[in-house]
Design a protein around this motif. Structure first.
Motif, PDB file in Angstrom:
ATOM      1  N   ASN A   1      -9.051   6.001   9.202  1.00 43.59           N
ATOM      2  CA  ASN A   1      -8.622   4.902  10.068  1.00 43.59           C
ATOM      3  C   ASN A   1      -8.526   3.567   9.321  1.00 43.59           C
ATOM      4  O   ASN A   1      -7.672   2.740   9.639  1.00 43.59           O
ATOM      5  CB  ASN A   1      -9.597   4.757  11.244  1.00 43.59           C
ATOM      6  N   LEU A   2      -9.410   3.363   8.337  1.00 40.49           N
ATOM      7  CA  LEU A   2      -9.502   2.052   7.684  1.00 40.49           C
ATOM      8  C   LEU A   2      -8.614   1.896   6.455  1.00 40.49           C
ATOM      9  O   LEU A   2      -8.038   0.830   6.223  1.00 40.49           O
ATOM     10  CB  LEU A   2     -10.950   1.789   7.262  1.00 40.49           C
ATOM     11  N   VAL A   3      -8.547   2.939   5.645  1.00 43.41           N
ATOM     12  CA  VAL A   3      -7.988   2.794   4.296  1.00 43.41           C
ATOM     13  C   VAL A   3      -6.529   2.354   4.263  1.00 43.41           C
ATOM     14  O   VAL A   3      -6.166   1.469   3.466  1.00 43.41           O
ATOM     15  CB  VAL A   3      -8.204   4.090   3.493  1.00 43.41           C
ATOM     16  N   PRO A   4      -5.624   2.922   5.073  1.00 43.60           N
ATOM     17  CA  PRO A   4      -4.218   2.527   4.921  1.00 43.60           C
ATOM     18  C   PRO A   4      -3.989   1.023   5.051  1.00 43.60           C
ATOM     19  O   PRO A   4      -3.289   0.425   4.220  1.00 43.60           O
ATOM     20  CB  PRO A   4      -3.518   3.305   6.052  1.00 43.60           C
ATOM     21  N   GLU A   5      -4.582   0.391   6.054  1.00 38.82           N
ATOM     22  CA  GLU A   5      -4.359  -1.038   6.253  1.00 38.82           C
ATOM     23  C   GLU A   5      -5.161  -1.867   5.256  1.00 38.82           C
ATOM     24  O   GLU A   5      -4.639  -2.815   4.659  1.00 38.82           O
ATOM     25  CB  GLU A   5      -4.737  -1.442   7.678  1.00 38.82           C
ATOM     26  N   LEU A   6      -6.422  -1.515   5.051  1.00 34.49           N
ATOM     27  CA  LEU A   6      -7.253  -2.310   4.153  1.00 34.49           C
ATOM     28  C   LEU A   6      -6.715  -2.290   2.728  1.00 34.49           C
ATOM     29  O   LEU A   6      -6.709  -3.325   2.046  1.00 34.49           O
ATOM     30  CB  LEU A   6      -8.697  -1.792   4.184  1.00 34.49           C
ATOM     31  N   SER A   7      -6.249  -1.148   2.272  1.00 33.88           N
ATOM     32  CA  SER A   7      -5.781  -1.046   0.886  1.00 33.88           C
ATOM     33  C   SER A   7      -4.534  -1.886   0.628  1.00 33.88           C
ATOM     34  O   SER A   7      -4.236  -2.205  -0.532  1.00 33.88           O
ATOM     35  CB  SER A   7      -5.518   0.418   0.521  1.00 33.88           C
ATOM     36  N   ARG A   8      -3.808  -2.281   1.680  1.00 28.77           N
ATOM     37  CA  ARG A   8      -2.632  -3.144   1.525  1.00 28.77           C
ATOM     38  C   ARG A   8      -3.012  -4.557   1.087  1.00 28.77           C
ATOM     39  O   ARG A   8      -2.175  -5.295   0.553  1.00 28.77           O
ATOM     40  CB  ARG A   8      -1.851  -3.226   2.841  1.00 28.77           C
ATOM     41  N   HIS A   9      -4.258  -4.947   1.323  1.00 30.67           N
ATOM     42  CA  HIS A   9      -4.677  -6.335   1.113  1.00 30.67           C
ATOM     43  C   HIS A   9      -5.538  -6.520  -0.131  1.00 30.67           C
ATOM     44  O   HIS A   9      -6.025  -7.635  -0.362  1.00 30.67           O
ATOM     45  CB  HIS A   9      -5.450  -6.820   2.338  1.00 30.67           C
ATOM     46  N   VAL A  10      -5.770  -5.450  -0.897  1.00 29.93           N
ATOM     47  CA  VAL A  10      -6.700  -5.560  -2.019  1.00 29.93           C
ATOM     48  C   VAL A  10      -6.112  -4.932  -3.278  1.00 29.93           C
ATOM     49  O   VAL A  10      -5.141  -4.177  -3.239  1.00 29.93           O
ATOM     50  CB  VAL A  10      -8.061  -4.886  -1.684  1.00 29.93           C
ATOM     51  N   ASP A  11      -6.726  -5.249  -4.413  1.00 34.24           N
ATOM     52  CA  ASP A  11      -6.329  -4.684  -5.701  1.00 34.24           C
ATOM     53  C   ASP A  11      -7.141  -3.445  -6.055  1.00 34.24           C
ATOM     54  O   ASP A  11      -6.722  -2.636  -6.874  1.00 34.24           O
ATOM     55  CB  ASP A  11      -6.510  -5.733  -6.801  1.00 34.24           C
ATOM     56  N   LEU A  12      -8.312  -3.318  -5.448  1.00 37.60           N
ATOM     57  CA  LEU A  12      -9.180  -2.163  -5.662  1.00 37.60           C
ATOM     58  C   LEU A  12      -9.955  -1.901  -4.385  1.00 37.60           C
ATOM     59  O   LEU A  12     -10.454  -2.835  -3.750  1.00 37.60           O
ATOM     60  CB  LEU A  12     -10.159  -2.427  -6.814  1.00 37.60           C
ATOM     61  N   LEU A  13     -10.066  -0.619  -4.024  1.00 35.41           N
ATOM     62  CA  LEU A  13     -10.837  -0.220  -2.846  1.00 35.41           C
ATOM     63  C   LEU A  13     -12.050   0.582  -3.305  1.00 35.41           C
ATOM     64  O   LEU A  13     -11.907   1.552  -4.057  1.00 35.41           O
ATOM     65  CB  LEU A  13      -9.970   0.631  -1.917  1.00 35.41           C
ATOM     66  N   VAL A  14     -13.236   0.172  -2.877  1.00 33.58           N
ATOM     67  CA  VAL A  14     -14.480   0.864  -3.234  1.00 33.58           C
ATOM     68  C   VAL A  14     -15.139   1.367  -1.954  1.00 33.58           C
ATOM     69  O   VAL A  14     -15.359   0.585  -1.016  1.00 33.58           O
ATOM     70  CB  VAL A  14     -15.446  -0.063  -3.987  1.00 33.58           C
ATOM     71  N   VAL A  15     -15.440   2.654  -1.912  1.00 31.97           N
ATOM     72  CA  VAL A  15     -16.167   3.238  -0.786  1.00 31.97           C
ATOM     73  C   VAL A  15     -17.614   3.455  -1.212  1.00 31.97           C
ATOM     74  O   VAL A  15     -17.877   4.191  -2.178  1.00 31.97           O
ATOM     75  CB  VAL A  15     -15.537   4.567  -0.335  1.00 31.97           C
TER      76      VAL A  15
END
Length: 661
Positions: free
Chosen positions: A261-275
């Motif tokens: 639910n979170l990753v598609p939208e959040l990843s649009r706004h950042v250079d790196l995604l950390v879980v």
């Protein structure tokens, strides 16, 4: 003279460099996000950390896909127009093992060793490099520092872990299952008074005390030297104390669904995604350094990484915890990269610090390296020139200034309690750590006999009256005790570091028989102690094997396989089982087992821990029970104090209550 509470608060005030009330850290109120969206609020990063900007993201990550982020405007373009080097230092499952006193070996300084490693990386970094410090959860339960947290908000003095994390410059952390051992109200107090960094869980919900969007968040975005980094936190749904009497609404949802639910939208706004995933290494189960064999995870990091890989539009990384797995000791292993998403984890209980070096290339694939830094143990008895000397902790290995400024004030408050003598051991009973570890999963054990009989004796003081049988799980024995001389509070805390209470369960003779039959299938069998694939009994073998008090005696028949193993010749309170099948008995147990043993499957799920055959375990969780609220460890200590000495004659002995055939 300052009181104990005042002394700690003064220390924390010094640590933050300002009065507690002067730090505008948390938003004044929880943000309200519309369905299908997240609400962004500009926040204050840890003043000792790497982020220059921080955006708290509030909303329901389990309700459905997130399609928008509203509220405070986010940085729309990264200034990372050229390659950026990120050094991500990470740890997990510290379990409050901040400093470990030992009267014989000297004090080991695990967290100050970590700080020394992080500071060395910060000092060596280039002017445009980013050095982050991240934590994947289980910061509590496991050392004497838990005593400063207390069992209620009235007993709370300070949260040692969150205090030293703030001082060390932690940028972000996740909520693990053991954060809830003392209840969400106590956790909330620790967060609000000591944590100056965001704590995350995207799949936790429903607590009456801990507020999403105020005390914890599904995600945040931090900006360091122009690099936008999104962080999501996840909590295991298997091993967390949920739906308790004091917090009946607290629950944990699917971590994979939260990610989807979170990753598609959040990843649009950042250079790196950390879980930051406190869900365990593997798929739905996996071999780990904690379990010593396979254990049930529900949804592990490989499933999570797979979900991230399918929906992220930027580079991503999963930093794991929960299973205490030391991953990538020899560099990033191919099996730990799922769909281009690396998975890292740094052991547990202060065994390692992990380091991920990532080069972000605009428009290209990132270059990733991973390694572990081993935390050394102290042993001042080993002389220079001994081959073991170089692998041990020495003064140059830990940050002495940090230890003095931030750990020593905590230690000062604990020193008296830790060193206090609670009894003396005589007769050299076989109760050393090596002897306990060799016996706890395989046979009747002296220390288990003593402890279970001690609780039965203590139950004479319970308002509910004396119990018939007491039990305790093998994984709950984390250490042995001295075989002679003084026994201190610290010694017994090492045996029982977990925050269990005493729970009373009403069971019929028939149910006890079924429980023993299930227990027979959980023993580490003789054939499992041989060969290249032998089970490591020095680690946690999470299959739920139980030890009992003398009021319950039986034969465990191996019968060639775990599936065929059975219990026979059962005697309860002196009566043969056949005569008491329908009689009700009061059974005392630790709250961990009473809640179903989580991954150890006293909850009707298949037995894990490497037991083949998909054998369904007996369901203790569904039985009627009452929690006395008494701390299990404290009851045993009270019994020890009532004895002249601990010796085989006082119960540190075998009596044949369990025979393995």
């Amino acid at each position: 003279m300052a009181t104990r509470r005042e002394f700690i608060k003064l220390s924390l005030t010094t640590l933050l460099g300002a009065g507690l009330d002067a730090v505008p850290f948390f938003p004044a109120r929880a943000a309200q996000a519309a369905p299908g969206s997240l609400m962004a609020q500009a926040g204050t990063p840890n003043p000792h950390g790497a982020f220059e900007q921080l955006y708290w993201l509030s909303g329901d990550a389990l309700a459905g896909p997130v399609s928008a982020i509203s509220g405070a405007p986010l940085p729309t373009e990264s200034s990372a127009s050229k390659s950026k080097v990120l050094h991500i230092m990470h740890f997990n499952d510290l379990h409050n093992m901040i400093s470990l006193p030992n009267t014989k070996k000297g004090t080991t300084h695990p967290f100050s060793q970590m700080v020394a490693l992080v500071e060395a990386r910060r000092a060596a970094a280039g002017p445009d490099d980013v050095v982050l410090l991240l934590d994947a959860g289980d910061d509590h339960t496991g050392s004497v520092f838990d005593e400063l947290v207390g069992w209620s908000t009235d007993e709370y003095v300070v949260d040692p872990a969150y205090t030293v994390y703030t001082a060390a410059g932690l940028d972000c952390g996740a909520l693990g299952n053991h954060e809830f051992d003392r209840g969400a109200a106590v956790l909330r107090k620790g967060i609000r008074e000591a944590a100056r960094f965001p704590l995350l869980s995207a799949n936790l919900f429903g607590s009456a005390h801990l507020k999403s969007g105020r005390d914890y968040y599904p995600a945040v975005i931090g900006v360091a030297k122009g690099v936008r980094i999104g962080l999501i936190g996840l909590t295991t749904p298997v091993d967390t104390h949920t739906k308790t009497e004091k917090d009946p609404g607290l629950d944990v949802g699917s971590p994979v669904q939260a990610v989807r639910n979170l990753v598609p939208e959040l990843s649009r706004h950042v250079d790196l995604l950390v879980v930051l995933s406190h869900c365990g290494y593997g798929l739905s189960d996996g071999r780990s350094g904690k379990a010593g064999a396979d254990r049930f995870l529900s949804e592990g990091d490989k499933l999570i990484a797979e979900a991230v890989a399918k929906s992220a539009s930027c580079p991503a990384l999963v930093i794991g915890g929960h299973t205490h797995t030391a991953l990538n000791e020899d560099g990033l292993a191919p099996e730990n990269v799922v769909g281009g998403v690396p998975i890292v984890q740094a052991g547990g209980r202060a065994s390692h610090v992990g380091e991920v070096t990532m080069i972000l290339n605009p428009g290209g694939e990132p270059k990733v390296e991973a390694r572990l830094h081993k935390i050394k143990k102290r042993d001042e008895r080993v002389a220079e020139g001994d081959p073991k000397f170089a692998g041990l902790e020495h003064d140059r290995d830990f940050h002495a200034g940090f230890e003095a400024a931030h750990v020593a004030p905590l230690m000062a408050n604990l020193a008296g309690k830790m060193a206090g003598e609670i009894g003396r051991v005589t007769g050299n009973p076989p109760v050393s750590t090596d002897e306990v570890f060799a016996a706890r999963y395989t046979r009747e054990m002296e220390l288990a006999n003593f402890m279970n009989d001690a609780l039965v004796a203590r139950s004479a003081t319970f308002p509910e009256g004396r119990v018939d049988v007491s039990l305790f799980n093998a994984t709950g024995f984390a250490s042995g005790i001295p075989t002679s001389g003084a026994l201190t509070f610290q010694d017994w805390y090492n045996v029982m570091p977990f925050a269990d209470t005493v729970v009373l369960v009403e069971m019929t003779g028939r149910q006890i028989a079924a429980m023993l039959d299930s227990n027979a299938k959980r023993l580490v069998r003789p054939e499992e102690l041989k060969g290249d694939k032998r089970v490591d009994v020095t680690g946690y073998v999470s299959r739920g094997f139980l030890h009992f008090s003398s009021g319950l005696r039986y034969i465990l028949n191996l019968n060639g396989s775990a599936v065929g193993a059975t219990a026979s010749s059962i005697v309860i309170q002196g009566a043969p089982l056949k005569d008491v099948l329908d009689k009700t008995f009061r059974v005392a147990m630790n709250s961990y087992v009473a809640a179903g043993g989580y991954g150890e499957s006293w909850n009707g799920n298949p037995i894990g821990g490497g037991v083949p055959g998909g054998i369904v375990g007996f369901d203790i969780k569904s039985l009627a029970k009452s929690d006395t609220g008494l701390v299990y460890r404290n009851e045993i200590i009270a019994h020890i104090k009532s004895l002249p000495v601990l010796s085989p004659a006082a119960g540190l002995a075998l009596d044949g209550r369990l025979k393995v055939i």
